[in-house]
Design a protein around this motif. Structure first.
Motif, PDB file in Angstrom:
ATOM      1  N   GLY A 108       0.814  -1.208   0.000  1.00 17.69           N
ATOM      2  CA  GLY A 108       0.000   0.000   0.000  1.00 17.69           C
ATOM      3  C   GLY A 108       0.846   1.256   0.000  1.00 17.69           C
ATOM      4  N   LYS A 109       1.914   1.275   0.822  1.00 18.24           N
ATOM      5  CA  LYS A 109       2.822   2.431   0.871  1.00 18.24           C
ATOM      6  C   LYS A 109       3.486   2.664  -0.490  1.00 18.24           C
ATOM      7  CE  LYS A 109       5.846   3.470   3.758  1.00 18.24           C
ATOM      8  NZ  LYS A 109       7.021   3.483   4.658  1.00 18.24           N
ATOM      9  N   MET A 112       1.229   4.184  -3.119  1.00 13.70           N
ATOM     10  CA  MET A 112       0.931   5.595  -2.885  1.00 13.70           C
ATOM     11  C   MET A 112       2.113   6.514  -3.139  1.00 13.70           C
ATOM     12  SD  MET A 112      -2.208   5.978  -2.221  1.00 13.70           S
ATOM     13  CE  MET A 112      -2.399   4.688  -3.463  1.00 13.70           C
ATOM     14  N   ASN A 117      -0.688   6.661  -9.570  1.00 12.80           N
ATOM     15  CA  ASN A 117      -1.367   5.430  -9.168  1.00 12.80           C
ATOM     16  C   ASN A 117      -2.712   5.683  -8.498  1.00 12.80           C
ATOM     17  OD1 ASN A 117       0.760   3.848 -10.077  1.00 12.80           O
ATOM     18  ND2 ASN A 117       1.806   3.860  -8.099  1.00 12.80           N
ATOM     19  N   LYS A 118      -2.880   6.824  -7.865  1.00 11.13           N
ATOM     20  CA  LYS A 118      -4.043   7.067  -7.017  1.00 11.13           C
ATOM     21  C   LYS A 118      -5.354   6.967  -7.792  1.00 11.13           C
ATOM     22  CE  LYS A 118      -1.546   9.897  -3.639  1.00 11.13           C
ATOM     23  NZ  LYS A 118      -0.209   9.556  -4.140  1.00 11.13           N
ATOM     24  N   ILE A 121      -6.053   3.359  -8.947  1.00 10.28           N
ATOM     25  CA  ILE A 121      -6.479   2.513  -7.833  1.00 10.28           C
ATOM     26  C   ILE A 121      -7.921   2.800  -7.470  1.00 10.28           C
ATOM     27  CG2 ILE A 121      -6.156   2.166  -5.345  1.00 10.28           C
ATOM     28  CD1 ILE A 121      -3.126   2.416  -5.891  1.00 10.28           C
ATOM     29  N   LYS A 375      -3.679  14.630  -3.927  1.00 11.51           N
ATOM     30  CA  LYS A 375      -3.010  13.831  -2.893  1.00 11.51           C
ATOM     31  C   LYS A 375      -3.737  13.948  -1.564  1.00 11.51           C
ATOM     32  CE  LYS A 375       1.888  13.579  -4.205  1.00 11.51           C
ATOM     33  NZ  LYS A 375       3.249  13.963  -3.773  1.00 11.51           N
ATOM     34  N   LEU A 379      -5.839  10.984   0.424  1.00  5.79           N
ATOM     35  CA  LEU A 379      -5.453  10.639   1.793  1.00  5.79           C
ATOM     36  C   LEU A 379      -6.654  10.734   2.734  1.00  5.79           C
ATOM     37  CD1 LEU A 379      -3.370   9.967   3.943  1.00  5.79           C
ATOM     38  CD2 LEU A 379      -2.749  12.388   4.022  1.00  5.79           C
ATOM     39  N   SER A 382      -8.834   7.737   2.127  1.00  7.94           N
ATOM     40  CA  SER A 382      -8.268   6.508   2.710  1.00  7.94           C
ATOM     41  C   SER A 382      -8.437   6.494   4.224  1.00  7.94           C
ATOM     42  CB  SER A 382      -6.788   6.396   2.350  1.00  7.94           C
ATOM     43  OG  SER A 382      -6.602   6.330   0.958  1.00  7.94           O
ATOM     44  N   LEU A 411      -5.300  -0.235   3.382  1.00  6.50           N
ATOM     45  CA  LEU A 411      -5.617   1.134   3.783  1.00  6.50           C
ATOM     46  C   LEU A 411      -4.578   1.682   4.753  1.00  6.50           C
ATOM     47  CD1 LEU A 411      -9.497   0.836   4.257  1.00  6.50           C
ATOM     48  CD2 LEU A 411      -8.302   2.108   2.461  1.00  6.50           C
ATOM     49  N   PHE A 414      -1.824   2.811   2.634  1.00  6.79           N
ATOM     50  CA  PHE A 414      -2.158   4.054   1.934  1.00  6.79           C
ATOM     51  C   PHE A 414      -1.935   5.266   2.838  1.00  6.79           C
ATOM     52  CE2 PHE A 414      -5.576   2.025  -1.048  1.00  6.79           C
ATOM     53  CZ  PHE A 414      -4.574   1.339  -1.709  1.00  6.79           C
ATOM     54  N   SER A 422       8.125   9.968  -0.917  1.00  6.89           N
ATOM     55  CA  SER A 422       7.214   9.857  -2.066  1.00  6.89           C
ATOM     56  C   SER A 422       7.827  10.521  -3.278  1.00  6.89           C
ATOM     57  CB  SER A 422       5.865  10.506  -1.710  1.00  6.89           C
ATOM     58  OG  SER A 422       5.013  10.461  -2.824  1.00  6.89           O
TER      59      SER A 422
END
Length: 423
Positions: A108-109, A112, A117-118, A121, A375, A379, A382, A411, A414, A422
């Motif tokens: 998950g990390k 993100m 990707n967000k 997904i 972003k 967040l 999530s 989750l 995430f 990142s």
């Protein structure tokens, strides 16, 4: 949404293909299949993990000291294998919990860590939610589910199809289906901001279908999770007026459901939800499980009686009038937090509390520091889904069901990303 979520490079195509397989597995394959093919799941998670690991280039880009709450929680969870009668059962349960949490958290990390990707997904989560919800609605109105009539034995099938109609879809049980769509629901909100109209419509359709399924499953724990999810989302989006409107509508809904004759909708009324029935929040059933947990903690304060041992030792700690009379299905705490205390003791419960608290602390910090609106919105979504599942965990043992637990672990990943790493 600035990133074109339908445009793929070769490398991103492979990554999204891995995620599609993973979330399809969570969405469409019920508990017995998950248990039967658990080895294949673990092999797949290892492959996905290695793909992401080598994509990041080095261990320093993948593992960080900031992840210590995860490692601390995994260490604390091992308390559930100390004072046990069935060592094999406890060890297998611990390994399963620790394995999934470790790999899915890092998956998950890593997912993100890249902005593009967000949206992809969120898109696939919504697609899976729509398919699962449609199957559930058809099951509810047609009064049958071919999956459980022909392919998979389901002890809940006759009860929830013929006598107490509540959809199960591909999730084996109404409560698990409710937890699944609860986690999926807010991701439709991410697509609301997409430029293509069809993506916006998909987001709206997905969220509405999830909402319908939540009420059809008639799960009070999921309903409470929906309340927590909604309030958290509105709070972090700074929609104070909408919070007031939501609470007003909530009070009206509970009041109306209190007087409805429909057995399912009546479960959301005051008497069935809060106090007055055998299994409402304040009830003899819930209180007896709290008292049993207190007795267990008195005997095993630090390590508990062992994973999956509440049922094994139920008759030792239950009220005398219930000994030998409670069905196996109900010989449980029916609350994941009581399960932590009873089966992993203060050590396991404290480890979970620290892990979740610091995950949310990191999430709040990222919300404050992140300038990119997409972003920040993803967040918040999530964290809202995670808040909903955390509330829902007060109604059953979420960690002991493969599908919602894997979703929960994802989750956590995430939310647990440190923005300094990142890209």
């Amino acid at each position: 949404m600035k990133v074109n979520i339908l445009k793929f490079s070769q490398r991103s195509s492979s990554l999204i293909a891995f995620f599609i397989i993973l979330f399809s597995w969570i969405s469409f394959f019920p508990e017995p299949i998950q248990g039967q093919y658990v080895i294949y799941t673990r092999v797949f998670l290892c492959l996905f993990f290695l793909f992401l690991f080598f994509k990041r280039g080095s261990a320093r880009n993948f593992f960080h000291f900031q992840d210590w709450p995860l490692w601390f929680f995994l260490a604390c969870l091992s308390s559930g294998v100390v004072a046990v009668q069935d060592k094999k059962l406890a060890r297998e349960t611990y390994f399963s919990l620790a394995f999934n949490l470790f790999f899915l958290f890092y998956i998950g990390k890593a997912l993100m860590s890249e902005e593009k990707n967000k949206g992809r997904i969120a898109l696939w989560i919504c697609v899976c939610a729509v398919v699962t919800a449609i199957i559930g609605i058809l099951e509810f109105y047609l009064g049958r589910n071919i999956l459980y009539e022909i392919f998979i034995a389901n002890p809940f099938y006759e009860r929830y199809v013929k006598y107490q109609p509540r959809p199960m879809s591909t999730q084996f049980n109404p409560v698990i289906l409710g937890s699944y769509v609860l986690g999926c629901l807010p991701f439709g909100l991410f697509l609301f901001r997409s430029k293509p109209l069809y993506l916006r419509l998909l987001g709206i359709f997905s969220s509405l279908l999830c909402l319908v399924i939540i009420f059809l499953t008639a799960s009070r724990g999921v309903f409470l999770g929906l309340i927590a999810l909604s309030l958290f989302y509105l709070w972090k989006r700074q929609k104070r007026r909408l919070i007031f409107l939501f609470l007003t509508c909530l009070i009206a809904l509970v009041s109306i459901c209190s007087f409805l004759a429909d057995a399912n909708l009546n479960r959301f009324g005051f008497e069935r939800l809060i106090s007055g029935s055998y299994d409402s929040i304040v009830s003899e059933y819930r209180l007896s499980r709290v008292k049993m947990t207190a007795k267990i903690l008195k005997d095993y304060p630090f390590f508990g009686i062992g994973f999956n041992h509440f049922r094994l030792r139920f008759n030792e700690y239950c009220p005398e009038k219930d000994r030998g009379k409670v069905l196996n299905e109900f010989m449980i705490p029916d609350n994941m937090y009581l399960t932590f205390l009873a089966e992993a003791g203060i050590t396991g419960a404290l480890g979970f509390l620290i892990f979740i608290s610091l995950i949310f602390k990191r999430g709040f910090q990222r919300i404050r520091e992140t300038e990119n609106n997409d972003k920040r919105h993803f967040l918040i979504i999530s964290m809202s889904a995670l808040a909903g599942l955390l509330m829902n965990m007060g109604a059953y043992e979420l960690f002991y069901w493969h599908n919602p637990y894997m979703f929960f672990c994802l989750l956590c990943g995430f939310v647990g990303l440190d923005e300094k790493y990142s890209r």
